[in-house]
Design an enzyme around this catalytic site. Structure first.
Site, PDB file in Angstrom:
ATOM      1  N   PRO A  14       0.847  -1.206   0.000  1.00  0.00           N
ATOM      2  CA  PRO A  14       0.000   0.000   0.000  1.00  0.00           C
ATOM      3  C   PRO A  14       0.871   1.239   0.000  1.00  0.00           C
ATOM      4  O   PRO A  14       1.823   1.347   0.794  1.00  0.00           O
ATOM      5  CB  PRO A  14      -0.789  -0.124   1.314  1.00  0.00           C
ATOM      6  CG  PRO A  14       0.060  -0.990   2.188  1.00  0.00           C
ATOM      7  CD  PRO A  14       0.778  -1.940   1.272  1.00  0.00           C
ATOM      8  N   HIS A  44       7.737  -4.383   7.966  1.00  0.00           N
ATOM      9  CA  HIS A  44       8.724  -3.558   7.288  1.00  0.00           C
ATOM     10  C   HIS A  44       9.983  -3.615   8.131  1.00  0.00           C
ATOM     11  O   HIS A  44       9.981  -3.191   9.287  1.00  0.00           O
ATOM     12  CB  HIS A  44       8.213  -2.129   7.158  1.00  0.00           C
ATOM     13  CG  HIS A  44       9.108  -1.245   6.340  1.00  0.00           C
ATOM     14  ND1 HIS A  44       8.615  -0.326   5.449  1.00  0.00           N
ATOM     15  CD2 HIS A  44      10.453  -1.133   6.280  1.00  0.00           C
ATOM     16  CE1 HIS A  44       9.622   0.322   4.868  1.00  0.00           C
ATOM     17  NE2 HIS A  44      10.754  -0.158   5.363  1.00  0.00           N
ATOM     18  N   GLN A  89      -6.440  -1.316   3.237  1.00  0.00           N
ATOM     19  CA  GLN A  89      -5.657  -0.907   4.399  1.00  0.00           C
ATOM     20  C   GLN A  89      -6.354   0.244   5.114  1.00  0.00           C
ATOM     21  O   GLN A  89      -6.701   1.254   4.509  1.00  0.00           O
ATOM     22  CB  GLN A  89      -4.243  -0.470   4.024  1.00  0.00           C
ATOM     23  CG  GLN A  89      -3.410  -0.209   5.287  1.00  0.00           C
ATOM     24  CD  GLN A  89      -2.007   0.231   5.016  1.00  0.00           C
ATOM     25  OE1 GLN A  89      -1.788   1.334   4.531  1.00  0.00           O
ATOM     26  NE2 GLN A  89      -1.024  -0.610   5.359  1.00  0.00           N
ATOM     27  N   CYS A 122       3.170   3.648   8.953  1.00  0.00           N
ATOM     28  CA  CYS A 122       3.394   4.927   8.281  1.00  0.00           C
ATOM     29  C   CYS A 122       3.970   5.950   9.258  1.00  0.00           C
ATOM     30  O   CYS A 122       3.398   6.168  10.324  1.00  0.00           O
ATOM     31  CB  CYS A 122       2.089   5.448   7.683  1.00  0.00           C
ATOM     32  SG  CYS A 122       2.298   6.993   6.767  1.00  0.00           S
ATOM     33  N   GLY A 164      13.148  -2.472   1.146  1.00  0.00           N
ATOM     34  CA  GLY A 164      14.403  -2.591   0.434  1.00  0.00           C
ATOM     35  C   GLY A 164      14.493  -3.729  -0.557  1.00  0.00           C
ATOM     36  O   GLY A 164      15.584  -4.052  -1.023  1.00  0.00           O
TER      37      GLY A 164
END
Length: 344
Positions: free
Chosen positions: A18, A172, A71, A101, A214
């Site tokens: 997202p 993440h 999301q 975020c 990454g």
């Protein structure tokens, strides 16, 4: 199509992350032309907006986008629960809670990565969402924020999410620094810690865990799937959308076949025509197509032509003109550059 049977340890899922302002319904329609199997995500939609805003505009999507996950952003269990109830009528395949975020705008609303400091709040939100959801409820998080020690914070966070009923967790593999770094800097300055995420998977073999951050090629994605259940690419899949044409083969084991570029072109022309006919703008569609054909001869001209979509007289036929500028049969001549490595 539903992904519910797929969210189990041992299955392998490739997802397009997202991304705010990018993975809207037009982007997802385009990406679906390139892969029939990739799991697609909406932009983050705030629960308050769903409750009080224009629901069809916020939640509507084309049936062709399946499997697609919604999301949500928020930190109030009651509001998130109501948003899940409302979204149920739209037929999403998964509901995901954003705990990753790092933007100032998101922090001011007390959701996103700052919630890594409030795992009990996140757990309450997940529990409330699962009570009303008929599809999997998942979480996308960071390994920690600011001065937190990820090796201590992340195991506790995951345990709380699982206890609350989360069906899967996407991690993440970077910290988020909420003070001192911009959202863009948070995508590449904090170091990646794949080893920690791998350790979480080894310690939670019965929990679906996916990795993000990454990862800029499909070969690297395949490598992560040797350990993880899911792999998620963000900006790499947006800026070099051609890589999505190999997802079904390399990730899901489907027979290799060359992309039907004529079909992609014609479908996007017809789609752009429908969007314009319903009051949308041509560049609402074509802006998501700029990343196609990275490394192909003629790619620069392709991008130049698509940039004309903002001109008042431009029509869907410029998509055909742009495709015609590319030496598609010749394939990519150079390795495409990955401009930004990961999603938030």
């Amino acid at each position: 199509m539903t992904i519910a049977p797929l969210l189990s340890p041992g299955t392998k899922i490739f997802a397009v992350a997202p991304m705010i302002d990018w993975t809207d319904r037009h982007c997802r329609f385009f990406h679906r032309r390139l892969s029939s199997r990739a799991l697609l995500y909406t932009e983050m939609v705030v629960a308050d907006a769903i409750i009080h805003g224009h629901r069809d505009r916020l939640l509507g999507f084309s049936p062709e986008e399946h499997p697609v996950a919604l999301q949500l952003g928020g930190s109030d269990p009651g509001k998130l629960s109501e948003a899940v109830r409302i979204a149920a009528d739209y037929g999403y395949d998964e509901i995901n809670l954003n705990v990753g975020c790092p933007s100032d705008r998101v922090q001011s609303g007390t959701f996103g990565a700052c919630l890594m400091r409030e795992p009990e709040t996140v757990a309450a939100c997940v529990a409330a969402m699962t009570k009303v959801a008929s599809v999997p409820v998942t979480v996308k998080c960071r390994i920690g924020v600011d001065d937190q020690a990820p090796e201590a914070v992340l195991p506790d966070f995951l345990a709380r999410m699982v206890a609350a009923g989360a069906d899967a967790i996407w991690i993440h593999a970077r910290k988020a620094w909420l003070q001192g770094l911009s959202p863009k800097e948070n995508r590449d300055i904090p170091p990646l810690d794949y080893d920690l995420v791998y350790r979480m998977k080894r310690e939670n073999p019965k929990v679906f865990l996916g990795i993000n951050g990454g990862i800029d090629t499909l070969d690297r994605a395949v490598g992560h799937l040797e350990v993880m259940d899911g792999v998620m690419l963000g900006r790499a899949s947006y800026h070099n959308a051609t890589l999505l044409t190999e997802v079904d083969e390399k990730i899901y084991g489907e027979p290799a076949r060359a992309p039907d570029w004529d079909a992609v072109r014609d479908t996007m022309i017809a789609y752009a025509d429908r969007v314009m006919g319903s009051g949308g703008r041509l560049n609402h569609v074509t802006r998501h197509m700029i990343g196609l054909f990275q490394g192909f001869a003629g790619a620069r001209r392709y991008r130049q032509i698509l940039s004309d979509a903002t001109k008042p007289a431009a029509g869907p036929e410029i998509i055909a003109e742009a495709f015609a500028a590319v030496d598609i049969a010749g394939g990519p001549k150079v390795m495409p550059e990955t401009r930004q490595p990961s999603a938030i």
